[in-house]
Design a protein around this motif. Structure first.
Motif, mmCIF file in Angstrom:
data_model
loop_
_atom_site.group_PDB
_atom_site.id
_atom_site.type_symbol
_atom_site.label_atom_id
_atom_site.label_comp_id
_atom_site.label_asym_id
_atom_site.label_seq_id
_atom_site.Cartn_x
_atom_site.Cartn_y
_atom_site.Cartn_z
ATOM 1 N N PHE A 21 0.434 -1.252 0.155
ATOM 2 C CA PHE A 21 -0.224 -0.197 -0.161
ATOM 3 C C PHE A 21 1.212 1.214 0.042
ATOM 4 C CE2 PHE A 21 0.947 -0.333 4.764
ATOM 5 C CZ PHE A 21 0.816 0.591 5.049
ATOM 6 N N TYR B 173 -2.837 4.235 -3.419
ATOM 7 C CA TYR B 173 -3.392 3.088 -3.419
ATOM 8 C C TYR B 173 -3.433 2.661 -1.937
ATOM 9 C CZ TYR B 173 -3.025 -2.027 -4.303
ATOM 10 O OH TYR B 173 -3.828 -3.219 -4.655
ATOM 11 N N THR B 174 -4.403 2.455 -1.047
ATOM 12 C CA THR B 174 -5.138 2.712 -0.048
ATOM 13 C C THR B 174 -6.192 2.444 0.395
ATOM 14 O OG1 THR B 174 -4.653 3.650 2.673
ATOM 15 C CG2 THR B 174 -4.810 5.023 0.491
ATOM 16 N N LEU B 175 -6.458 1.528 0.901
ATOM 17 C CA LEU B 175 -8.042 0.880 1.123
ATOM 18 C C LEU B 175 -9.180 2.534 2.119
ATOM 19 C CD1 LEU B 175 -8.076 -2.356 2.846
ATOM 20 C CD2 LEU B 175 -8.873 -1.643 0.657
ATOM 21 N N SER B 176 -8.196 3.392 2.503
ATOM 22 C CA SER B 176 -8.493 5.274 2.970
ATOM 23 C C SER B 176 -9.209 5.337 2.039
ATOM 24 C CB SER B 176 -7.606 5.138 3.978
ATOM 25 O OG SER B 176 -6.410 6.244 3.256
ATOM 26 N N SER C 15 -12.590 1.306 -2.470
ATOM 27 C CA SER C 15 -12.900 0.175 -2.199
ATOM 28 C C SER C 15 -12.658 -0.838 -2.388
ATOM 29 C CB SER C 15 -14.247 -0.138 -2.376
ATOM 30 O OG SER C 15 -13.999 -0.107 -3.971
ATOM 31 N N ILE C 16 -12.514 -1.836 -1.230
ATOM 32 C CA ILE C 16 -11.778 -3.370 -1.097
ATOM 33 C C ILE C 16 -11.586 -3.619 -2.930
ATOM 34 C CG2 ILE C 16 -12.154 -5.783 -0.422
ATOM 35 C CD1 ILE C 16 -12.741 -4.195 2.238
ATOM 36 N N ASN D 58 -12.104 -9.515 9.287
ATOM 37 C CA ASN D 58 -12.295 -8.430 8.084
ATOM 38 C C ASN D 58 -12.316 -8.754 6.749
ATOM 39 O OD1 ASN D 58 -12.761 -6.589 6.280
ATOM 40 N ND2 ASN D 58 -10.985 -4.718 6.147
ATOM 41 N N PHE E 259 -12.187 -8.727 3.512
ATOM 42 C CA PHE E 259 -10.985 -8.003 2.845
ATOM 43 C C PHE E 259 -9.847 -9.842 2.219
ATOM 44 C CE2 PHE E 259 -6.419 -7.373 3.016
ATOM 45 C CZ PHE E 259 -6.326 -6.844 1.762
ATOM 46 N N GLY F 150 -19.328 -0.035 3.204
ATOM 47 C CA GLY F 150 -18.757 0.348 2.239
ATOM 48 C C GLY F 150 -18.651 1.721 1.021
ATOM 49 N N GLU G 253 -11.906 -2.500 -5.428
ATOM 50 C CA GLU G 253 -11.071 -1.651 -6.740
ATOM 51 C C GLU G 253 -9.751 -1.972 -5.983
ATOM 52 O OE1 GLU G 253 -12.227 2.543 -7.740
ATOM 53 O OE2 GLU G 253 -13.593 1.865 -5.029
ATOM 54 N N TYR G 254 -9.315 -2.358 -4.641
ATOM 55 C CA TYR G 254 -8.346 -1.962 -4.123
ATOM 56 C C TYR G 254 -7.384 -3.891 -5.037
ATOM 57 C CZ TYR G 254 -4.071 -2.088 -0.645
ATOM 58 O OH TYR G 254 -2.541 -2.641 -0.111
#
Length: 680
Positions: free
Chosen positions: A25, A29-32, A35-36, A92, A95, A352, A38-39
């Protein structure tokens, strides 16, 4: 019971494998920020490690990226192609299991998410691994900041060792949380499969997404903001060097000055304490905004609407864009991200960034904008299928009457009578009925309004809503407000409505009283329990009339270590941590970890929890019958079925209307529609 006993009792494997993927990450490029789906689908996606824990063997391992594929093959050789011979434990699952599915083609049938367990324990507390570790006095979770922006091959040997220890530390925490939290699950034979069902809606989405309509809806929402701002063009005269545009004026504290000019002289703008100074009380949940939106002066209402539009419409537009991004990353279908046990009562909540538990609808008290209602139409049935949308009719009002022992109301529901019209007839002292196309327009309008008051009372007054709140709900509706402004209806009428409801159905306010007395009793006497039978022969004015005397009950109240429990008819427990009874000027008051409780709010919790349990068992039964339940919202199931399959349609209705072992005497009914898009 320990975790093995629980898993064995529900027919799940007692071999438990804990998995925890580590990934690359960086700042963007981060989950913040994404969305999962997309990530995981992004070209940047890269595994940097895999933590593994064998709960039964009490071992923890870490696999470097080049060894992960081999580890997965080894799992499949021992635990089955889809890991069906074990229970996979993660923190989680949206993920870790999405990675397992998308990168290795594995979607295990038996998955338990630590977060689901912690939500069942207390839905409102923080559920990050860091917070859970602290709460349960476990070793502190490590930090990932040193790995940010570094591919695995770029890590030094010491940093690689740190990553290994970090990951194994998480697995250790997860294993201990699993052992602590799984035994806290009530009704595990229902709740664990239900949590797995919820995850499946995300992992195996079936709902198609309409990209073209989504783009058009975004533009329509942008235009809606302009329409609302056009109505307050006169505000531009307040322009200055700092506030150069209409939006900036409306969205700033400059609005205070404008409100002083348009409000009555003796009425100041609603204010509240901000971080450094007093600010306008116009946030979404502020009573100040509610007051301005229902103000008698049109200019005041328009200003409030403009402020609300500037704040809210960009959020709706952002949600649609996020749905577009998620669906694109998921191949044109939309995963349904729901939180199992998202609320205290056990109901699901949205997550989400798209909140699919709130897709808009109609309501007399607080109608939503039609454009918001169109969001649900972006969700389409798969090719060759249609949605069968089945909604429990007046389920909360029915459950409330059933629990309270309001037998005449229960019987009326069972006979299929028009409860809303019946109550409105008593309220107005004249016949009220549901109008149809044969009625003259003036008559139909009167009947619709009067019956509407009956409906609002039946559905809204059952938890102790007072006249002030009921009145505010009415005047928020543009169609009703004019009737109040003209003097056709007033607060005295609403006071009469509330009083008539409580006199007509006296056992319902009696149920509030019972709930409050029972709750206080067990908090004060933690070594005792209170049972509540739903029986007209059982008095509720004196707690001794139902305390520890009746075998076979619908509700059981108890407390332990300052936590109060209510055992529901289904056997599931509601938990209320940190409960106490305090003395105030007004008398005794119940406080718990998350605020204040009284009889009406406790009754509301119970009723909504019972409705949720009915829904939960119906969903599991539908899936056992191989009905593809692709989504559900509140008291409504959405199933994807083959077009014109009347047999399956009837089976869905039959299953949802079927009384359970613990709902004897509760009249359940369902309304259903067939649609190619999500509607209703």
């Amino acid at each position: 019971m320990n975790y093995k006993d629980i898993l064995r009792n529900i027919g799940w494997p007692t071999i438990c494998l804990i998995l925890d993927f580590e990934t690359y990450f960086d700042s963007e490029y981060t989950l913040s920020k994404m969305s999962i789906p997309e990530y995981v689908a992004d070209d940047k996606f890269e595994l940097t490690g895999l933590g593994e824990g064998h709960l039964n063997q009490n071992t923890i391992s870490f696999y470097q990226p080049d060894r992960i594929a081999g580890a997965i093959v080894a799992y499949k050789n021992v635990l089955g192609e889809n890991l069906e011979l074990c229970t996979v434990v993660v923190k989680n699952a949206k993920f870790d299991i999405l990675i397992l599915k998308e990168k290795f083609g594995i979607n295990p049938p038996h998955i338990i998410d630590i977060e689901d367990l912690s939500r069942h324990y207390d839905a409102r507390m923080k559920h990050r691994l860091k917070d859970l570790a602290k709460m349960f006095d476990l070793k502190a979770k490590g930090d990932t900041v040193q790995f940010k922006g570094l591919h695995y091959e770029e890590l030094s040997e010491s940093t690689k060792a740190d990553l290994s220890e970090y990951c194994k530390g998480d697995v250790e925490i997860e294993s201990k949380l699993f052992k602590v939290l799984l035994p806290e699950i009530s009704n595990p034979h229902i709740e664990i499969p239900l949590a797995r069902h919820t995850l499946q809606l995300y992992l195996e989405p079936k709902i198609k997404f309409d990209f073209e309509k989504a783009e058009k809806l975004k533009k329509d929402m942008e235009q809606e903001v302009d329409k609302i701002l056009d109505k307050v063009k006169w505000v531009e005269e307040y322009t200055d060097k700092k506030h150069k545009t209409l939006k900036k004026i409306i969205n700033s504290n400059k609005l205070v000055e404008i409100l002083y000019d348009v409000l009555p002289e003796d009425e100041p703008p609603p204010m509240k304490q901000g971080k450094n100074k007093m600010i306008l009380a116009v946030a979404k949940d502020d009573e100040g905004l509610r007051h301005l939106l229902t103000h008698q002066r049109e200019k005041v209402r328009l200003l409030a609407q403009a402020r609300q539009a500037i704040s809210s419409w960009p959020l709706h537009i952002k949600r649609i864009q996020r749905m577009i991004n998620i669906a694109e990353a998921s191949g044109g279908v939309l995963p349904i991200p729901l939180k199992y046990y998202g609320g205290h009562t056990g109901r699901w909540s949205g997550t989400g960034g798209i909140n699919l538990q709130n897709l808009g609808g109609k309501g007399r008290g607080k109608p939503l904008h039609p454009l918001i209602g169109q969001v649900k139409g972006l969700l389409c049935a798969p090719t060759g299928h249609e949605f069968f949308i089945a909604d429990y009719c007046q389920i909360e009002a029915r459950i409330l009457a059933w629990l309270a022992g309001q037998d005449d109301l229960v019987a009326a529901f069972a006979r299929g009578e028009d409860i809303y019209s019946e109550f409105a007839t008593k309220l107005f002292g004249q016949l009220v009925y549901k109008p149809d196309e044969t009625d003259p327009e003036p008559v139909a309008k009167i009947m619709s309004i009067r019956r509407g008051f009956g409906k609002d009372a039946i559905l809204g007054a059952g938890y102790g809503m007072g006249a002030n709140r009921f009145y505010d709900n009415c005047v928020e509706n543009d169609n009703l407000r004019v009737l109040f402004e003209s003097g056709k209806y007033d607060r005295k009428f609403i006071e009469k409505l509330i009083k008539k409801y409580r006199i007509t159905y006296p056992r319902i306010p009696g149920f509030w009283t019972m709930c409050e007395k029972a709750f206080k009793w067990v908090i004060k006497h933690p070594d005792e329990t209170v049972i509540y039978p739903v029986s007209a022969a059982t008095g509720i004015s004196n707690i001794d009339n139902f305390h520890n005397t009746i075998k076979g009950y619908k509700l059981l109240f108890k407390s332990h270590n300052n936590t109060a429990f209510i055992t529901l008819p289904s056997g599931r427990e509601l938990r209320y941590p940190n409960c106490r009874v305090i003395k105030t000027i007004m008398g005794e008051e119940i406080r718990w970890k998350w605020g204040h409780l009284w009889g009406g709010s406790i009754a509301e919790n119970i009723v909504q929890a019972v409705a949720r349990d009915i829904m939960a068992e119906a969903i599991l039964k539908l899936e056992k019958f191989r009905v593809n339940v692709v989504h559900h919202v509140h008291d409504e199931t959405i199933s994807s079925i083959k077009r014109n399959d009347l047999q399956v349609q009837q089976k869905i209705v039959d299953i949802m209307c079927e009384n359970l072992s613990w709902t004897e005497g509760l009249p359940i009914d369902v309304e259903a529609v067939v649609s190619m898009r999500l509607s209703k």
